[in-house]
Design a protein around this motif. Structure first.
Motif, PDB file in Angstrom:
ATOM      1  N   THR A   1      -8.130  18.376   4.008  1.00  0.00           N
ATOM      2  CA  THR A   1      -7.035  18.422   3.015  1.00  0.00           C
ATOM      3  C   THR A   1      -7.547  18.162   1.604  1.00  0.00           C
ATOM      4  N   ILE A   2      -8.703  18.698   1.266  1.00  0.00           N
ATOM      5  CA  ILE A   2      -9.227  18.417  -0.074  1.00  0.00           C
ATOM      6  C   ILE A   2      -8.461  19.265  -1.085  1.00  0.00           C
ATOM      7  N   TYR A   3      -7.609  18.617  -1.850  1.00  0.00           N
ATOM      8  CA  TYR A   3      -6.753  19.318  -2.803  1.00  0.00           C
ATOM      9  C   TYR A   3      -7.604  20.176  -3.745  1.00  0.00           C
TER      10      TYR A   3
ATOM     11  N   ILE B   1       2.166   4.759  -2.386  1.00  0.00           N
ATOM     12  CA  ILE B   1       2.061   6.121  -1.828  1.00  0.00           C
ATOM     13  C   ILE B   1       3.404   6.840  -1.929  1.00  0.00           C
TER      14      ILE B   1
ATOM     15  N   GLU C   1      -2.130  25.112   8.483  1.00  0.00           N
ATOM     16  CA  GLU C   1      -1.103  26.120   8.249  1.00  0.00           C
ATOM     17  C   GLU C   1       0.172  25.741   8.991  1.00  0.00           C
ATOM     18  N   THR C   2       0.311  24.474   9.207  1.00  0.00           N
ATOM     19  CA  THR C   2       1.524  23.901   9.769  1.00  0.00           C
ATOM     20  C   THR C   2       1.824  22.686   8.892  1.00  0.00           C
ATOM     21  N   PRO C   3       3.097  22.275   8.750  1.00  0.00           N
ATOM     22  CA  PRO C   3       3.382  21.142   7.860  1.00  0.00           C
ATOM     23  C   PRO C   3       2.580  19.912   8.269  1.00  0.00           C
ATOM     24  N   LEU C   4       2.020  19.258   7.277  1.00  0.00           N
ATOM     25  CA  LEU C   4       1.162  18.097   7.543  1.00  0.00           C
ATOM     26  C   LEU C   4       1.488  16.990   6.558  1.00  0.00           C
ATOM     27  N   ILE C   5       1.454  15.771   7.055  1.00  0.00           N
ATOM     28  CA  ILE C   5       1.541  14.632   6.147  1.00  0.00           C
ATOM     29  C   ILE C   5       0.429  13.640   6.442  1.00  0.00           C
ATOM     30  N   HIS C   6      -0.232  13.238   5.380  1.00  0.00           N
ATOM     31  CA  HIS C   6      -1.152  12.106   5.459  1.00  0.00           C
ATOM     32  C   HIS C   6      -0.542  11.010   4.596  1.00  0.00           C
ATOM     33  N   ASN C   7      -0.450   9.808   5.138  1.00  0.00           N
ATOM     34  CA  ASN C   7       0.129   8.699   4.394  1.00  0.00           C
ATOM     35  C   ASN C   7      -0.971   7.679   4.099  1.00  0.00           C
ATOM     36  N   ALA C   8      -1.394   6.939   5.109  1.00  0.00           N
ATOM     37  CA  ALA C   8      -2.497   5.990   4.913  1.00  0.00           C
ATOM     38  C   ALA C   8      -3.284   5.895   6.217  1.00  0.00           C
TER      39      ALA C   8
ATOM     40  N   SER D   1      -6.088  23.247   1.950  1.00  0.00           N
ATOM     41  CA  SER D   1      -5.678  22.586   3.179  1.00  0.00           C
ATOM     42  C   SER D   1      -5.995  23.503   4.334  1.00  0.00           C
TER      43      SER D   1
ATOM     44  N   GLU E   1       0.829  -1.200   0.000  1.00  0.00           N
ATOM     45  CA  GLU E   1       0.000   0.000   0.000  1.00  0.00           C
ATOM     46  C   GLU E   1       0.868   1.257   0.000  1.00  0.00           C
TER      47      GLU E   1
ATOM     48  N   GLU F   1      -8.763  13.877   8.181  1.00  0.00           N
ATOM     49  CA  GLU F   1      -7.935  14.020   6.968  1.00  0.00           C
ATOM     50  C   GLU F   1      -8.768  14.412   5.761  1.00  0.00           C
ATOM     51  N   VAL F   2      -9.825  13.655   5.511  1.00  0.00           N
ATOM     52  CA  VAL F   2     -10.563  13.912   4.254  1.00  0.00           C
ATOM     53  C   VAL F   2     -11.288  15.249   4.276  1.00  0.00           C
TER      54      VAL F   2
ATOM     55  N   LEU G   1       8.745  18.762   5.089  1.00  0.00           N
ATOM     56  CA  LEU G   1       7.920  18.949   6.286  1.00  0.00           C
ATOM     57  C   LEU G   1       8.630  19.822   7.309  1.00  0.00           C
TER      58      LEU G   1
ATOM     59  N   PRO H   1       4.738  25.992   5.311  1.00  0.00           N
ATOM     60  CA  PRO H   1       4.059  24.722   5.576  1.00  0.00           C
ATOM     61  C   PRO H   1       3.432  24.114   4.317  1.00  0.00           C
ATOM     62  N   THR H   2       3.656  22.841   4.163  1.00  0.00           N
ATOM     63  CA  THR H   2       3.138  22.103   3.004  1.00  0.00           C
ATOM     64  C   THR H   2       2.314  20.934   3.516  1.00  0.00           C
ATOM     65  N   THR H   3       1.211  20.656   2.838  1.00  0.00           N
ATOM     66  CA  THR H   3       0.420  19.470   3.138  1.00  0.00           C
ATOM     67  C   THR H   3       0.813  18.366   2.159  1.00  0.00           C
ATOM     68  N   PHE H   4       1.327  17.275   2.696  1.00  0.00           N
ATOM     69  CA  PHE H   4       1.681  16.112   1.874  1.00  0.00           C
ATOM     70  C   PHE H   4       0.527  15.106   1.926  1.00  0.00           C
ATOM     71  N   GLY H   5       0.238  14.508   0.804  1.00  0.00           N
ATOM     72  CA  GLY H   5      -0.732  13.403   0.778  1.00  0.00           C
ATOM     73  C   GLY H   5      -2.176  13.818   1.013  1.00  0.00           C
ATOM     74  N   PRO H   6      -2.613  14.950   0.406  1.00  0.00           N
ATOM     75  CA  PRO H   6      -4.000  15.375   0.624  1.00  0.00           C
ATOM     76  C   PRO H   6      -5.002  14.477  -0.092  1.00  0.00           C
ATOM     77  N   LEU H   7      -6.255  14.693   0.225  1.00  0.00           N
ATOM     78  CA  LEU H   7      -7.338  14.010  -0.490  1.00  0.00           C
ATOM     79  C   LEU H   7      -7.421  14.609  -1.888  1.00  0.00           C
TER      80      LEU H   7
END
Lengths: 400, 308
Positions: free
Chosen positions: B56-58, A101, B64-71, B61, A97, B52-53, A207, A213-219
């Motif tokens: 962070t809808i592309y 990603i 306003e702080t760094p964010l990571i969504h993986n799984a 976002s 998975e 998350e959903v 990150l 600030p960056t959002t990684f892995g958005p919807l």
């Protein structure tokens, strides 16, 4: 690849696992997260010693699973760290998975994969079912014939992955046990040469850049997902330009030249065999033996399977009467293995395309003997003479 | 560690409005209160889920702080990797800022599918805070039961049927499981007790090593409560001792709130539509069983706290 070396290179006797662990030490990645699995285990163990002895700056996370290994390197790479992991077979399957990603986030992770048969039944020996299963995951895949190539590919992988036109992760594949546990003579670069070659990692986003600030892995829904996939495909396409560039530069420091594939005595060949990995070594011996008997046989050893260098392959294979594709993986399509499907498709529009047959061999580490490969060449010489192939797909070296 | 509401309210929280979480959702309140408590920049991770959903809808976002969504199941491992990167790059002199790391997951991503990833990250000792916003079911995918779902709750995979009256069995005590990891800091709180939540967040962020905070958060859709009942429902959870407020610092258990009068669990359950069927005559025994479980858990905590 030639066996050339530059004068400042060091000749060492290393197994495939040792050569990759040594390459990792010289790369000195910022983060490694890995989980041991046979036959990759030694890479993790050897690297642990480098860490314990302070030979590297790497923060090494001994995670509780391969799923977490890939998840952690995704987090680390997104935080701007040069990041690596390594695995085999079921470990890769457990990562699955997150393997996708990693690629979709365009993270330049390098992962040595020591090829091993996927369960079930459980088996620890070599075949390519693990990485073949990941062929559509968006990772670049380099296959290695021996420890030298595993070493050289690992170093080049860092540069390919991080190239701004590519930004994709790379799997460096070597055959389990056959390469990973066999002692080999190889040339290694000195540490300074490796450091100069790999250089600094300069990711576009991190990150840790808290001021931006960056959002990684958005919807990513119907209105953007497709565009991002299209860009990802473009990165893979760009790798077709970048891989030779990096190889050229690497040749400059090592004396060893790497193409998408190696052509071995194919010039006037009536029957050409295509293989991935260690079987190329055996095949070259068989080619030499048969050539000495006056038989026109040759070998194409594919190094780069992802991206597939279609145009180059077409140029190399056009006009060859018969081509035997060797698959060390079964795709259960009831119509041949994965390499066969891709190469045969690549040749569809080729004028004077060869007749293509497929041999599925070596599953679960079943030995591939010179006489097996000789049989393949003989079959194909006969087909070339007759103008047709009798059997498109053959299971080689199995009790049926 | 005095917390001043006036100061707190002036703070710019790096989590904007305009996200798509439901009115009355507990998760957004949790995130806002926690980020407000942070004195340093936070790199955040979020598990797949409502939070998350909806944020962070592309190409937008709310972060306003760094964010990571993986799984779904790997936010702990993901943030542990980011934290490892930070340690590595800091030691090499490539990063100099003080940065904190927080992972947010719902009860699905934490109690269930992400438990291994969480356990591994806590055991490895990363300097990170894991926050579970526990709303007691897989709300994002339409209110399916989780191992955090209270006994008897009507969910879409444990429906209150004519034969089976909602979710069978009690919930998992995740906070105690995390305390058993012997990490520096474990706590349980709710956004209804903002001072408790903010204080615990500060402690968790300041402690050296891993911290885990379990936060009870409402889901108006899943709990079948009105949008404006979030805070009152969460207060009832603590006043009935369904959700005790406690913390465990290096194995030392401490109770942070002891209701003057422990209310019957029915008072918490009654306003929630997901428990409506339990108030039918034939299900009365279940209410008794649920009360008995609440009592057992409360007594257990008191034993831990008093060291008996």
């Amino acid at each position: 690849m030639s066996l050339a070396a530059k004068s400042n290179e060091i000749r060492m006797a290393l197994t495939g696992n040792e050569s990759v662990a040594y390459a990792m030490k010289q790369i000195n990645p910022d983060v490694v997260a890995a989980y041991p699995i046979t036959p990759q285990t030694e890479i993790v163990q050897i690297f642990s010693s480098y860490v314990a002895d302070g030979d590297v700056d790497t923060v090494f996370e001994r995670v509780e699973s391969e799923h977490s290994a890939m998840s952690a390197v995704v987090g680390a790479a997104a935080a701007g760290a040069r990041s690596m992991t390594a695995t085999s077979a079921n470990g890769l399957a457990l990562m699955w998975e997150v393997v996708y990603i990693a690629a979709s986030n365009r993270l330049p992770i390098v992962m040595p994969v020591v090829n091993r048969a996927l369960s079930g039944p459980i088996n620890i020996h070599c075949d390519h079912s693990d990485t073949m299963g990941a062929r559509d995951s968006g990772w670049i895949q380099l296959y290695s014939e021996n420890a030298q190539e595993a070493y050289d590919n690992t170093l080049q992988a860092v540069r390919i992955a991080e190239h701004p036109d590519v930004e994709l992760p790379v799997m460096v594949c070597q055959d389990g046990f056959i390469i990973s546990h066999a002692l080999d003579n190889l040339y290694t670069l000195d540490d300074a040469a490796v450091q100069a070659f790999v250089g600094q990692n300069n990711p576009r986003y991190s990150l840790l850049d808290v001021d931006h600030p960056t959002t990684f892995g958005p919807l990513d829904l119907q209105d953007w997902y497709f565009e991002h996939k299209r860009q990802q495909a473009e990165g893979m396409k760009n790798a077709l330009d970048v891989i030779p560039e990096i190889a050229k530069e690497y040749e400059g420091i090592s004396g060893r030249d790497y193409g998408f594939f190696e052509e071995y005595r194919t010039d006037d060949a009536e029957a050409v065999m295509m293989v991935l990995g260690s079987t190329a070594g055996t095949a070259k011996d068989v080619v030499d033996a048969m050539r000495s008997e006056g038989k026109r046989v040759g070998l194409v050893k594919l190094r780069v399977f992802r991206p597939l260098p279609v145009a180059h392959l077409v140029r190399a294979l056009r006009g060859k009467p018969a081509l035997a594709i060797m698959d060390r993986a079964e795709s259960f399509a009831a119509s041949g293995g994965p390499l066969y499907k891709e190469i045969r498709s690549a040749l569809y529009d080729c004028e004077q395309a060869p007749m293509v047959s497929n041999y599925i061999y070596g599953l679960g580490g079943r030995d591939i003997r010179p006489e097996d490969l000789r049989q393949v060449f003989e079959d194909n010489l006969r087909a070339a003479a007759a103008g047709h192939i009798e059997k498109p797909v053959t299971y080689l070296g199995v009790r049926e | 560690m005095a917390v001043n509401l006036r100061e707190l309210s002036k703070k710019k929280v790096p989590f904007t409005g305009g996200h798509r979480l439901c009115a009355g959702c507990g998760a957004s309140i949790v995130v806002r209160q926690m980020l407000a408590a942070a004195d340093h920049p936070v790199v955040a991770g979020v598990a797949t889920g409502c939070l998350e959903v909806a944020t962070t809808i592309y190409p937008y976002s709310a972060w306003e702080t760094p964010l990571i969504h993986n799984a779904f199941e790997n936010v702990a491992a993901t943030i542990s990797g980011a934290e490892a990167a930070y340690r590595s790059l800091k030691a090499q002199g490539k990063v100099d800022k003080e940065i904190k790391f927080m992972a947010f997951g719902g009860d699905g991503g934490t109690y269930d599918i992400g438990l291994q990833s969480l356990s591994g990250a806590m055991e490895r000792g990363h300097n990170m805070v894991y926050v579970c916003y526990d709303n007691g079911a897989y709300m994002n995918t339409g209110i399916q039961r989780s191992s955090a779902t209270p006994m008897g709750a009507d969910t879409s995979t444990s429906p209150a049927g004519s034969k089976i009256p909602g979710k069978p069995g009690h919930r998992k005590n995740l906070t105690a499981i995390m305390a058993a990891h012997n990490i520096p800091y474990v706590a349980q709180t709710t956004p209804a007790h903002w001072r408790d939540l903010v204080t615990k967040t500060k402690k968790a962020l300041e402690v050296e090593g891993p911290a885990f905070i379990n936060v009870l958060a409402t889901c108006p859709r899943g709990w079948r409560i009105p949008d404006d009942a979030t805070i009152s429902t969460l207060r009832l959870a603590t006043d009935t001792c369904f959700w005790p407020l406690f913390e465990v610092e290096y194995g030392e258990w401490k109770l942070n709130y002891r209701p003057r009068e422990k209310k019957p669990i029915e008072e918490w359950m009654k306003p929630q539509g997901r428990f409506r069927h339990l108030f039918r005559e034939e299900n009365k025994h279940l209410l008794e069983e649920i009360q008995a479980e609440v009592d057992r858990n409360w007594e257990q905590i008191l034993r831990f706290v008093d060291g008996k």
